[in-house]
Design an enzyme around this catalytic site. Sequence first.
Site, PDB file in Angstrom:
ATOM      1  N   ASP A   1      -1.174   1.153  -4.610  1.00  0.00           N
ATOM      2  CA  ASP A   1      -1.956   0.020  -5.112  1.00  0.00           C
ATOM      3  C   ASP A   1      -3.392   0.412  -5.440  1.00  0.00           C
ATOM      4  O   ASP A   1      -4.224  -0.441  -5.738  1.00  0.00           O
ATOM      5  CB  ASP A   1      -1.913  -1.158  -4.139  1.00  0.00           C
ATOM      6  CG  ASP A   1      -2.627  -0.884  -2.829  1.00  0.00           C
ATOM      7  OD1 ASP A   1      -2.624   0.277  -2.388  1.00  0.00           O
ATOM      8  OD2 ASP A   1      -3.178  -1.830  -2.237  1.00  0.00           O
TER       9      ASP A   1
ATOM     10  N   SER B   1       0.832  -1.202   0.000  1.00  0.00           N
ATOM     11  CA  SER B   1       0.000   0.000   0.000  1.00  0.00           C
ATOM     12  C   SER B   1       0.868   1.253   0.000  1.00  0.00           C
ATOM     13  O   SER B   1       1.674   1.457  -0.888  1.00  0.00           O
ATOM     14  CB  SER B   1      -0.965  -0.031   1.188  1.00  0.00           C
ATOM     15  OG  SER B   1      -1.908   1.005   1.105  1.00  0.00           O
TER      16      SER B   1
ATOM     17  N   ASP C   1      -3.141   6.028  -3.792  1.00  0.00           N
ATOM     18  CA  ASP C   1      -1.926   5.432  -3.243  1.00  0.00           C
ATOM     19  C   ASP C   1      -1.372   4.380  -4.222  1.00  0.00           C
ATOM     20  O   ASP C   1      -1.990   4.115  -5.256  1.00  0.00           O
ATOM     21  CB  ASP C   1      -2.180   4.856  -1.852  1.00  0.00           C
ATOM     22  CG  ASP C   1      -3.113   3.661  -1.849  1.00  0.00           C
ATOM     23  OD1 ASP C   1      -3.786   3.424  -2.869  1.00  0.00           O
ATOM     24  OD2 ASP C   1      -3.183   2.952  -0.829  1.00  0.00           O
TER      25      ASP C   1
ATOM     26  N   ASP D   1      -6.043   1.621  -3.807  1.00  0.00           N
ATOM     27  CA  ASP D   1      -7.253   1.326  -3.050  1.00  0.00           C
ATOM     28  C   ASP D   1      -7.702   2.521  -2.196  1.00  0.00           C
ATOM     29  O   ASP D   1      -8.840   2.576  -1.757  1.00  0.00           O
ATOM     30  CB  ASP D   1      -7.122   0.050  -2.211  1.00  0.00           C
ATOM     31  CG  ASP D   1      -5.974   0.079  -1.219  1.00  0.00           C
ATOM     32  OD1 ASP D   1      -5.272   1.104  -1.117  1.00  0.00           O
ATOM     33  OD2 ASP D   1      -5.774  -0.947  -0.533  1.00  0.00           O
TER      34      ASP D   1
END
Length: 574
Positions: A303, A149, A301, A305
């Site tokens: 990734d 993340s 961010d 999500d």
Amino acid sequence: MNLAIGILKEAQEWLTPVFDKETQDKVSEMMASSPKELKESFYKNLEFGTGGMRGVMGVGNNRINKYTLGKSTQGLSNYLYKVFPNQKLKAVIAYDCRHNSDTLAKTVADVFSANGIQVYLFSSLRPTPELSFALKYLNCQCGIVLTASHNPPEYNGYKVYWEDGGQIVPPQDAEIIKAIEDLKYDQIKFEANEDLIEYIDTEIDQAFVKSSVQNASFNTSKEAKDDLNIVFTSLHGTSITVVPDTLALAGYKNVHIVEEQRVPNGDFPTVKSPNPEEPEALTMALALAEKTNADIVIGTDPDCDRLGVAVRDNQGKMILLNGNQSMILMTAFLLEQWKKAGKINGKQFIGSTIVSTPMIMKLASAYDVAYKSGLTGFKWIAKMIKDFPELEFIGGGEESFGYMVGDSVRDKDAVAASLLICEVAAQAKANNSSVYQALLQHYVDFGFYKEHLISITKKGIDGLTEINAMMVNLRENPLREINNQKVVKVEDYKSSLSLNLLNNESEIINMPKADVLIYYTEDGSVICARPSGTEPKIKFYISVNEELDTIENFKGIEDILNERIKNISTSMQL
């Protein structure tokens, strides 16, 4: 066995021929000259937290490497055969922009295939929500995404998803962990069966983008879309592969991308942290917004999500929304759209978490939908869809900048959420209003709730000890007063007890146990203490509220709430 002997024993195992020469050499080097690094690398096994398993990359059982991920995948493979007997097993794997994510993803694919499991591996980096979508689209039993993340560049991670598209939750998580812990490293099957590894890309991308547009579009006129001026930054992450295409397919043409942050890069060279929760991360996007006179800024961010959002206030100045504010705006918009369409009949629900704003409950009540609350982490919101099949899920979010629209992705999803917040902005602007004005009106309608987060970082084994000591101290010396206000209720999710201090009666908290304490004071303030499940931090969440009679009185009430937050922080010595 004391800690030092245990660490040495663990390290010596990594000097055996089970591990490659490069790994053995690194362990020998640490044993000879880096005792602190040796200790940090071997003092415990990596654990599954609120967002899967995350850690610093390197050698050792407390590090992300081919062996720790190989062992996790071997244990998961064994578990899959146990849970799905006599079925053709299928897994899908995605990965983000971090260093080694592609090679670690291939290692995971190798181990699955060596165990006779069909693997669908994305041919290049993709957003985490696309992994959740692909899992259901391809009818797989599980999915893995390699990501840490928004953690620093030295981190990577391993998130496990189940056949419903959501992350693993109890009791599966404990069962999988046991299957992993029962293994020895020499039991990992690394020899790939390449015939069982299929690379995927365009077909899934197109289906995912189409699904995102269907879920997050709400009859916004072409004129309104054309009139919305958007700045978008992927912060060197995966969203660049999908978000621009999603906005384009939905009809948003006026999108300015921060070019300096377009190219995926695990070093995240233009930011201190690729975390849209941090104002600094959107500095370049805000500068571009001034240059292009944008209405809204969106940053995701690595990734993809989580999303950060900035909009213009009543003076035309760009301001950053926090996760609670963007959640309220998107949820209120969804509820209003469902109401207009005549789709609310008492069999719907929205979801959030115990550390998010209590204002979300006011929205649910006003629109006659159920409200479900869970522990921190989107896996709990996704689990609600399984737990309440008789109810239709509208949307849900949490304070940490995550949101989920509908049921096609069962995790926080910055792709659909980016489109949804553009729908909010476009329709508001078309009605001679703004996102900011809509937020203030929600404060008038549902109460002015203001939240503040204090994160205290404590790294390494010593930091973990300090964080644990802080939670022990709070339990052994319970707070009876905060900011000169009596504490009227304490919820301890570790003991599963909610204690009413006014009548000394207690109730059982019907949720899984977690290291969380929540205090409620007589003036309606809520303070939560919680160690992070993904970072070396302890977090304190503060929520205060007052009634707001008119938008014109916003600034005065905000000053009162800011002072209250400051005083709460001071009284708790935070």
